[in-house]
Scaffold this motif. Structure first.
Motif, PDB file in Angstrom:
ATOM      1  N   PHE A   1      50.624  43.913  37.848  1.00 34.12           N
ATOM      2  CA  PHE A   1      49.033  44.477  37.322  1.00 34.12           C
ATOM      3  C   PHE A   1      48.695  42.949  38.078  1.00 34.12           C
ATOM      4  O   PHE A   1      48.056  44.507  38.576  1.00 34.12           O
ATOM      5  CB  PHE A   1      48.876  43.846  35.608  1.00 34.12           C
ATOM      6  N   ALA A   2      48.796  42.537  38.889  1.00 39.33           N
ATOM      7  CA  ALA A   2      47.869  41.726  39.403  1.00 39.33           C
ATOM      8  C   ALA A   2      48.037  42.871  40.950  1.00 39.33           C
ATOM      9  O   ALA A   2      47.179  43.333  41.635  1.00 39.33           O
ATOM     10  CB  ALA A   2      48.145  40.578  39.741  1.00 39.33           C
ATOM     11  N   GLY A   3      49.220  42.996  41.483  1.00 35.85           N
ATOM     12  CA  GLY A   3      49.842  43.436  42.580  1.00 35.85           C
ATOM     13  C   GLY A   3      49.437  45.248  42.214  1.00 35.85           C
ATOM     14  O   GLY A   3      48.165  45.153  43.323  1.00 35.85           O
ATOM     15  N   GLU A   4      48.942  45.779  41.501  1.00 35.70           N
ATOM     16  CA  GLU A   4      48.164  46.538  41.059  1.00 35.70           C
ATOM     17  C   GLU A   4      46.739  46.541  41.586  1.00 35.70           C
ATOM     18  O   GLU A   4      45.795  47.647  42.323  1.00 35.70           O
ATOM     19  CB  GLU A   4      47.699  47.712  40.064  1.00 35.70           C
ATOM     20  N   LEU A   5      46.037  46.070  41.671  1.00 35.32           N
ATOM     21  CA  LEU A   5      44.987  45.332  41.918  1.00 35.32           C
ATOM     22  C   LEU A   5      44.406  45.090  42.969  1.00 35.32           C
ATOM     23  O   LEU A   5      43.633  45.296  43.742  1.00 35.32           O
ATOM     24  CB  LEU A   5      43.828  44.371  41.009  1.00 35.32           C
ATOM     25  N   TRP A   6      45.564  44.294  43.752  1.00 39.49           N
ATOM     26  CA  TRP A   6      45.225  44.030  44.908  1.00 39.49           C
ATOM     27  C   TRP A   6      45.809  45.266  45.691  1.00 39.49           C
ATOM     28  O   TRP A   6      44.761  45.365  46.955  1.00 39.49           O
ATOM     29  CB  TRP A   6      46.755  43.657  45.562  1.00 39.49           C
ATOM     30  N   TYR A   7      46.320  46.774  45.392  1.00 37.51           N
ATOM     31  CA  TYR A   7      46.075  47.261  46.704  1.00 37.51           C
ATOM     32  C   TYR A   7      45.597  48.048  46.274  1.00 37.51           C
ATOM     33  O   TYR A   7      44.581  49.122  46.674  1.00 37.51           O
ATOM     34  CB  TYR A   7      47.707  48.559  45.550  1.00 37.51           C
ATOM     35  N   LEU A   8      44.559  48.204  44.679  1.00 40.95           N
ATOM     36  CA  LEU A   8      43.239  49.413  44.886  1.00 40.95           C
ATOM     37  C   LEU A   8      41.964  48.839  45.582  1.00 40.95           C
ATOM     38  O   LEU A   8      41.488  49.361  46.013  1.00 40.95           O
ATOM     39  CB  LEU A   8      42.375  48.950  43.453  1.00 40.95           C
TER      40      LEU A   8
ATOM     41  N   ILE B   1      42.215  38.685  41.622  1.00 41.85           N
ATOM     42  CA  ILE B   1      43.130  36.451  42.018  1.00 41.85           C
ATOM     43  C   ILE B   1      42.886  36.129  40.439  1.00 41.85           C
ATOM     44  O   ILE B   1      43.813  34.944  39.677  1.00 41.85           O
ATOM     45  CB  ILE B   1      41.285  36.228  43.386  1.00 41.85           C
ATOM     46  N   LYS B   2      41.433  36.594  39.545  1.00 46.29           N
ATOM     47  CA  LYS B   2      42.076  36.747  38.234  1.00 46.29           C
ATOM     48  C   LYS B   2      42.807  36.623  37.886  1.00 46.29           C
ATOM     49  O   LYS B   2      43.635  36.056  36.941  1.00 46.29           O
ATOM     50  CB  LYS B   2      40.745  37.545  36.822  1.00 46.29           C
ATOM     51  N   PHE B   3      43.641  37.923  37.498  1.00 44.25           N
ATOM     52  CA  PHE B   3      45.526  38.085  37.305  1.00 44.25           C
ATOM     53  C   PHE B   3      46.087  37.831  38.196  1.00 44.25           C
ATOM     54  O   PHE B   3      47.443  37.540  37.634  1.00 44.25           O
ATOM     55  CB  PHE B   3      45.312  39.677  37.167  1.00 44.25           C
ATOM     56  N   THR B   4      46.079  37.099  39.490  1.00 43.80           N
ATOM     57  CA  THR B   4      47.287  37.127  40.192  1.00 43.80           C
ATOM     58  C   THR B   4      47.627  35.168  39.638  1.00 43.80           C
ATOM     59  O   THR B   4      48.394  34.746  39.685  1.00 43.80           O
ATOM     60  CB  THR B   4      47.260  36.701  41.170  1.00 43.80           C
ATOM     61  N   ASP B   5      46.436  33.985  39.449  1.00 42.72           N
ATOM     62  CA  ASP B   5      46.307  33.065  39.592  1.00 42.72           C
ATOM     63  C   ASP B   5      46.990  32.540  38.557  1.00 42.72           C
ATOM     64  O   ASP B   5      48.013  31.671  38.307  1.00 42.72           O
ATOM     65  CB  ASP B   5      44.764  32.518  39.199  1.00 42.72           C
ATOM     66  N   PRO B   6      46.746  33.309  37.141  1.00 39.73           N
ATOM     67  CA  PRO B   6      48.514  32.443  35.937  1.00 39.73           C
ATOM     68  C   PRO B   6      49.565  32.637  36.282  1.00 39.73           C
ATOM     69  O   PRO B   6      50.347  32.373  35.248  1.00 39.73           O
ATOM     70  CB  PRO B   6      47.656  33.619  35.175  1.00 39.73           C
TER      71      PRO B   6
ATOM     72  N   ALA C   1      47.438  33.365  26.739  1.00 40.03           N
ATOM     73  CA  ALA C   1      49.123  33.376  27.194  1.00 40.03           C
ATOM     74  C   ALA C   1      50.255  34.189  27.596  1.00 40.03           C
ATOM     75  O   ALA C   1      50.281  33.995  28.237  1.00 40.03           O
ATOM     76  CB  ALA C   1      49.817  32.468  25.739  1.00 40.03           C
ATOM     77  N   LEU C   2      48.556  35.391  27.450  1.00 44.14           N
ATOM     78  CA  LEU C   2      48.848  36.872  27.569  1.00 44.14           C
ATOM     79  C   LEU C   2      48.497  37.122  28.926  1.00 44.14           C
ATOM     80  O   LEU C   2      47.659  36.576  29.123  1.00 44.14           O
ATOM     81  CB  LEU C   2      49.152  37.832  26.762  1.00 44.14           C
ATOM     82  N   VAL C   3      48.941  37.041  30.005  1.00 45.22           N
ATOM     83  CA  VAL C   3      48.628  37.352  31.149  1.00 45.22           C
ATOM     84  C   VAL C   3      47.967  39.045  31.710  1.00 45.22           C
ATOM     85  O   VAL C   3      47.829  39.290  32.744  1.00 45.22           O
ATOM     86  CB  VAL C   3      49.070  36.000  32.526  1.00 45.22           C
ATOM     87  N   SER C   4      49.322  39.800  31.361  1.00 46.01           N
ATOM     88  CA  SER C   4      49.305  40.813  32.180  1.00 46.01           C
ATOM     89  C   SER C   4      49.832  42.542  30.910  1.00 46.01           C
ATOM     90  O   SER C   4      50.818  42.180  29.986  1.00 46.01           O
ATOM     91  CB  SER C   4      50.159  40.812  33.170  1.00 46.01           C
ATOM     92  N   PRO C   5      49.315  43.331  31.504  1.00 44.02           N
ATOM     93  CA  PRO C   5      49.274  44.271  30.741  1.00 44.02           C
ATOM     94  C   PRO C   5      50.732  44.264  30.564  1.00 44.02           C
ATOM     95  O   PRO C   5      51.691  45.031  31.964  1.00 44.02           O
ATOM     96  CB  PRO C   5      48.616  45.652  31.001  1.00 44.02           C
ATOM     97  N   ARG C   6      51.658  45.230  29.696  1.00 43.80           N
ATOM     98  CA  ARG C   6      53.148  45.603  29.836  1.00 43.80           C
ATOM     99  C   ARG C   6      53.763  47.319  29.800  1.00 43.80           C
ATOM    100  O   ARG C   6      53.896  47.890  30.693  1.00 43.80           O
ATOM    101  CB  ARG C   6      53.997  45.280  29.237  1.00 43.80           C
TER     102      ARG C   6
END
Length: 402
Positions: A80-87, A101-106, A55-60
């Motif tokens: 965090f998904a956005g950070e991965l896209w920038y990397l 993609i893995k962290f964006t989809d949820p 149920a938890l999808v991202s670090p804060r």
């Protein structure tokens, strides 16, 4: 015979410029390598964290020494998904695209969540960057649907999007300066769909905020509460700042970023003027430290013994990089943005292998609530990487916004 002193001077100048460019390249590579190493650690830390059935999808942040993960409904879930896209954008390494993609989809289910104004933070930072870099048509439809959902929070009487639904005993129709960042989703949705209603709502909200959120010195209140039936202002306050009359640092950063973005999307000169005035307030403030990493509030009572806010600095740097491209004297903003970036990377970055993988440290969430004070925060990392990406584009003579 040619003048040897003149030739030597020219050669020295060429060598100096070449050395400066080489040093800048090395320095940029160092920053990106540090960000990658920390993000690799973050991925490992996430995999080792108790995730309550996914149920938890991202670090804060880090809380009580432990990595804090949040569900998709949390306003920080898209960072965090956005950070991965920038990397992925910075390195072109396929592994970052797959992790992104893995962290964006949820986060996709948030496109239906009409109980919050934070659709831009959640959906645009994740799916917006995904679509920008891949042009995946599914991501496009997620953005449009999210904009439709966000539009349901617009009140034409007020001329703004409602921010919070909680504490109805305290506020009738609260609008916070942070909400300016969610307008980018609406502007993008009009471009993707051809539906001008999203654009019109964004412009109305920007105009209402410009009219009511700012003091004479161009500092901003955090919250303006409206009468939902008449549209009249009922009261103004600064919930996350020191006092109602103070200038909460991240609020000023949201204002700078928001009106710079609104000028990009509309070319309305009043938005450019507002962004420049806010920038002047921030950069010329008597309580702005020499390293340009602000205290959590420009009017906090115990300066210089107050926490800094690296997240505000990262947002300011990213905004100034864009603002520099809209003015006749770009270096006024560009030099400040680069100074902020350098100081963040030198003095506010986590040491490699520490802080559970967060890139930056020393951010402040809400000091009045004793919440997330002097800790890493995901949105600090997001806007830091966005600023690095924008600086890299400018260095390569590319448009700051792709």
């Amino acid at each position: 015979m040619k003048n040897p002193i003149k030739i030597t001077g020219i050669c020295f100048a060429i060598l100096f410029i070449s050395a400066s460019c080489f040093a800048q390249k090395l320095y940029f590579e160092k920053e990106v390598k540090q960000a990658m190493a920390q993000t690799e650690l973050m991925l490992k830390e996430i995999s080792n964290t108790d995730n309550k059935n996914g149920a938890l999808v991202s670090p804060r942040t880090i809380e009580n020494g432990k990595l804090k993960l949040v569900p998709s409904k949390d306003w920080t879930s898209g960072f965090f998904a956005g950070e991965l896209w920038y990397l992925f954008e910075l390195t072109k390494d396929e592994k970052w695209r797959q992790e992104a993609i893995k962290f964006t989809d949820p986060i996709e289910k948030e496109k239906f969540n009409g109980t919050t104004h934070d659709m831009g933070f959640k959906v645009y930072c994740s799916f917006g960057n995904a679509y920008r870099l891949t042009k995946n048509q599914h991501d496009k439809q997620v953005i449009i649907k999210a904009a439709q959902t966000l539009s349901t929070r617009f009140n034409p009487k007020v001329g703004a999007i409602r921010s919070w639904d909680h504490n109805s005993d305290k506020w009738d129709f609260p609008v916070i300066i942070d909400n300016m960042l969610n307008l980018e989703l609406l502007f993008e949705a009009t471009k993707l769909s051809g539906d001008s209603s999203f654009y019109n709502i964004a412009v109305a909200h920007a105009n209402t905020t410009l009219k009511n959120h700012f003091r004479k010195d161009f500092s901003t209140w955090h919250v303006v509460d409206y009468n939902s039936e008449t549209g009249e202002v009922e009261h103004k306050q600064t919930k996350q700042g020191f006092s109602d009359s103070s200038a909460w640092a991240r609020g000023q950063a949201w204002a700078l970023y928001g009106y710079t973005m609104c000028y990009r999307e509309t070319k309305d000169p009043k938005y450019l003027s507002q962004a420049q005035n806010v920038a002047k307030f921030i950069l010329n403030n008597k309580n702005m430290p020499s390293d340009l990493i602000p205290y959590w509030d420009f009017d906090a009572p115990n300066i210089p013994n107050e926490p800094r806010d690296a997240s505000a600095a990262a947002v300011i740097s990213s905004a100034l990089l864009e603002l520099s491209t809209y003015t006749k004297t770009p270096n006024n903003y560009l030099d400040k943005a680069q100074k902020i970036l350098k100081n963040l990377s030198r003095n506010y970055a986590s040491k490699i292998g520490e802080n559970k993988g967060f890139i930056l440290d020393h951010s402040t969430g809400s000091k009045p609530d004793s919440s997330e004070v002097n800790v890493p925060l995901s949105y600090a990392d997001y806007y830091y990487l966005e600023a690095l990406t924008r600086a890299n584009r400018l260095k390569n003579n590319q448009a700051v916004i792709q």
